[in-house]
Design an enzyme around this catalytic site. Structure first.
Site, PDB file in Angstrom:
ATOM      1  N   GLU A   1     -10.462 -33.243  15.018  1.00 50.09           N
ATOM      2  CA  GLU A   1      -9.239 -32.725  14.394  1.00 50.09           C
ATOM      3  C   GLU A   1      -8.047 -33.557  14.887  1.00 50.09           C
ATOM      4  OE1 GLU A   1      -8.569 -28.363  13.354  1.00 50.09           O
ATOM      5  OE2 GLU A   1      -7.409 -28.603  15.188  1.00 50.09           O
TER       6      GLU A   1
ATOM      7  N   CYS B   1      -0.655 -22.700  14.479  1.00 45.90           N
ATOM      8  CA  CYS B   1      -1.642 -23.056  13.449  1.00 45.90           C
ATOM      9  C   CYS B   1      -1.631 -22.074  12.294  1.00 45.90           C
ATOM     10  CB  CYS B   1      -3.049 -23.120  14.050  1.00 45.90           C
ATOM     11  SG  CYS B   1      -3.187 -24.350  15.345  1.00 45.90           S
TER      12      CYS B   1
ATOM     13  N   HIS C   1      -3.720 -32.756   9.560  1.00 48.66           N
ATOM     14  CA  HIS C   1      -4.413 -33.615  10.520  1.00 48.66           C
ATOM     15  C   HIS C   1      -5.037 -34.813   9.828  1.00 48.66           C
ATOM     16  CE1 HIS C   1      -4.124 -30.662  13.744  1.00 48.66           C
ATOM     17  NE2 HIS C   1      -4.575 -29.735  12.925  1.00 48.66           N
TER      18      HIS C   1
ATOM     19  N   HIS D   1      -3.869 -27.827   6.385  1.00 49.43           N
ATOM     20  CA  HIS D   1      -4.610 -26.572   6.511  1.00 49.43           C
ATOM     21  C   HIS D   1      -3.761 -25.547   7.256  1.00 49.43           C
ATOM     22  CE1 HIS D   1      -6.713 -26.567  10.750  1.00 49.43           C
ATOM     23  NE2 HIS D   1      -5.525 -27.108  10.834  1.00 49.43           N
TER      24      HIS D   1
ATOM     25  N   ASP E   1     -10.061 -35.162   1.209  1.00 50.16           N
ATOM     26  CA  ASP E   1      -8.976 -36.083   1.555  1.00 50.16           C
ATOM     27  C   ASP E   1      -7.735 -35.872   0.678  1.00 50.16           C
ATOM     28  OD1 ASP E   1      -7.741 -38.254   2.862  1.00 50.16           O
ATOM     29  OD2 ASP E   1      -8.266 -39.579   1.210  1.00 50.16           O
ATOM     30  N   HIS E   2      -6.574 -35.843   1.336  1.00 45.58           N
ATOM     31  CA  HIS E   2      -5.308 -35.611   0.638  1.00 45.58           C
ATOM     32  C   HIS E   2      -5.338 -34.295  -0.147  1.00 45.58           C
ATOM     33  CE1 HIS E   2      -4.357 -39.606   1.983  1.00 45.58           C
ATOM     34  NE2 HIS E   2      -3.128 -39.441   1.562  1.00 45.58           N
TER      35      HIS E   2
ATOM     36  N   HIS F   1       0.164 -27.060   8.139  1.00 45.03           N
ATOM     37  CA  HIS F   1       0.409 -28.302   8.883  1.00 45.03           C
ATOM     38  C   HIS F   1      -0.777 -29.205   8.524  1.00 45.03           C
ATOM     39  CE1 HIS F   1      -2.294 -26.010  11.452  1.00 45.03           C
ATOM     40  NE2 HIS F   1      -2.624 -27.137  12.066  1.00 45.03           N
TER      41      HIS F   1
END
Lengths: 135, 135, 135, 135, 135, 135
Positions: free
Chosen positions: C125, C34, C42, C15, C80-81, C40
C-alpha cells in the site's frame, strides 16, 4: 514558473568497450573486463529531464506521453535487447561507454524536442554507476 | 561554505485532473484516466532542499526540526489522507498536477523560511514520475 | 526442481476504509484518517509469485507473458486510476484494506492460473506497509 | 561535451554531535539524542560526482578506478568501522555533522583530483537525510 | 484467510562485536574491524511480520497502531541513538551481532503480542546484510 | 535458535535465450527479443540465504566472509563481465534463463557449504523480474 519533469525508462543490452585503433594489450589494460570480446551486459536506466513553463490550461510542462513516445521510438526500441556494438548504428564507430550512450541518447531526443524545452539525460549503467549529460 | 540539506516526507492523497472550463470530451482527451470523476490516488513523496551557510557553532545549515515542523504544518497535515481537489483550499481552483502541487508546496514553505536560505522542492507522484521546482 | 518466479505491477487508486454497519464515530475511531469520506489514495504495487517446475525445453517455470496478461486483464485494467470503493465491483461491499485487496487479487488470479502452479500475492500500500496472501 | 560521472561508496561509523565550548544542557537542547555521550552510528553513503570532458580515445570522463582508489584511500579506509569523534583526526576538533563530514570529504578528494575536473560530494547519513557540498 | 502484514521501523546505533572471554587477538581475528574498541555504527531497519486471520469487521489482521506502539516502546525508544553495548541492558552480556539483535527484538515483541498471531522479525544491519528470525 | 542470514552480490553478463533443438522460428516465437543472436545483457543480483544455528561463542550463524568467498570464487569471478552462453561452462548446453542461472548457482554453492546449513538463492535478472530456488 519553470518546472523540471522527469521520466524513466530502461533497456537491457550487451556491450563491449574497445578502441579499434589500439592494440589488444592496450585495450585490455585500459578497459579490463569490459573489453571481453564476447561482450557482457547491463540493465540500463535512462532518466529524461525536461524543463519548461507550466501551461496554465493543463498544469503540465509537457504531456509526458510525448516524452514517452520519443524515448520509446528513439531509444528503447533501438537499444533494448540489443548488442550496442553490433546492432545499433551509432555505436558501430563509437565506444559504448555510459558517457557516450548518454550523449547519443541526448542528441537523439534533443533533435526531436521543441526548443522551448531544456533537456538533460541521466543514464545508469548499474545502480551505483551513472552519468549526467549535459552537466 | 554553502551546503544543501535534504529532508523527505510523504502524503497519500486522492486527486483528479480536470479543467472546468473545458468540455467533458476535451478533459478526457487531454487527461485520460487521470480525469476519472471518482478520483484516483498516489503516495506522494516530497523532498525539501534547503541551501545555506554552515553555522560554525553547530555544524548545521539549519536545525532540521525547523524544516520538519514546517513540512508537517504546511503540507502533510493538510494534504495527507485528503482529496486534493475537494479538501485542500489551494486546489479548489487549481488543477492538482504534480507540477502544481510542487509549486504550491514551494510557495507555502518559501513564505515561512528565512530568506537567507535557498529552497527547492522535488515532488514524486510515483517512483518514476517526479518534478523539481524551481529548476 | 521447483522454482518461484516473481512479477511486479502497479496501480494508482483512491480508496476509503469504512464499515457501513458502524456509526460515523465508530468508523472514525477505528479507521482514523483512512475514513475520510472524500477518499485518499495510494500507489499500490503488486508482486505475483508463481511456483512450479522448470520446463526443460524452455528453462521457464511459466512464460511471464501469461502472468503479465493475467495481471493486466484482472487487476491493473480494473483497479488502476479507479476509486476502489466506487468503481470496482469487488469492493462495493468489501472494505478495501490492503489485506482485502490482496485476497481479492489472489482469488482473481488463482481462478485463471493452471492448478500445477502455486500462487502468492504480495501487495504494497506504501513502501513500508504491505501484506502477503496466502501466508 | 562535459559529462558528470557518479561513484558511490559507504562507511559505517559511530559518532556524537557535541560542541565542547557549550554546557551539557546547551548540547542536549541543540543536539538532543545525537549528543548521547556513548555515541550512536550510521551507515553513511557517499556519492562522488566528477565533471569533465569526455576523452575521445576512451569515451571516459575519468577512469573510475582512479576515483575509487581515492575514495578508498582518503575516506573509507579512514572512516569505516571507526568512531568519527575518537578515531578520525579531522573530527577531533570539528563536530561530525553530516554537513561537516561532507565538507571534509570534499576537501580530501579535491586536494588529490586534477583541477580540470569539477567535484561535488553528496553524503547520506540515513536514506532520508543527506547533503550536497558544494551546492 | 490468514494474511501476513509487515511494518518497518529504524534505529541508528553504535555497537562493537566482542567476546569478553576471548583474548584481544582472538577478538580481532574473528571480528576484524567490527571489534574496534571505540565502536562503529549502523542504520538498522527492522521489519516486523505479523500473521493472523483477517477480521471481517475491519478487514484488518491487526490494527497496525498496536504493532507500531510495541515497536516504539520495546525497540526504537530503547535502541535508537544508543550504544547497544553500553546503553541497552540486553547486550551488556550478549554480543550485539545482527543475529542476536534480531532474536532479542523478536523475544521482546513476542512476549507482548497476542498468541493468536505468528511473528517474524527481519533485521537489516546494512541494505545488503540482513537476517530473519525465526526462519 | 535458527536464523537466516542474507548476503548479496552482483554480476553483469551478456546472454541469449535459445534452444538449439528448435527451429529459428520456434526460438523467436517463444523467446522473442531474448533470442537476439548478438546477445543482450543484465545486471544480475544474487541474494544468498544461509540458515543455521547461532553460535553462542560468536553470535554468528556463519562468518559471512566464508559466504562471500564462496560467492566470489564460484559465481562472480566466473559470471561477471562474461557472456554466459559462450564463456561459462555450465551454460554451453543449458539455456541461461534466470531460473537456470539460479539453479546452477545454488548447486555450485550447495556443494561447498557445510550440510548443517540450509541454502536458498534469489536471483534478480532485473529489479522487477526475479526467482527463488529452492522454493
Amino acid at each position: 514558473m519553470r518546472v523540471s519533469v522527469y521520466r524513466e525508462a530502461s533497456f537491457n543490452s550487451a556491450h563491449r568497450l574497445h578502441n579499434p585503433s589500439w592494440t589488444k594489450e592496450q585495450n585490455e589494460r585500459v578497459f579490463g573486463l569490459c573489453n571481453n570480446p564476447n561482450y557482457h551486459g547491463h540493465n540500463y536506466k535512462i532518466v529524461v529531464k525536461v524543463t519548461g513553463e507550466v501551461d496554465p490550461e493543463t498544469g503540465y510542462v509537457i504531456d509526458l506521453k510525448i516524452v514517452n513516445d520519443l524515448i520509446k521510438e528513439l531509444i528503447t526500441e533501438r537499444f533494448d535487447h540489443r548488442n550496442l556494438n553490433l546492432d545499433v548504428e551509432e555505436f558501430k564507430s563509437l565506444n559504448p561507454t555510459v558517457e557516450n550512450i548518454a550523449i547519443v541518447s541526448y542528441n537523439l531526443l534533443r533533435a526531436r524536442l521543441h526548443q522551448d524545452f531544456d533537456l538533460q539525460v541521466r543514464l545508469y549503467e548499474t545502480p551505483r554507476n551513472y552519468v549526467d549529460y549535459p552537466t
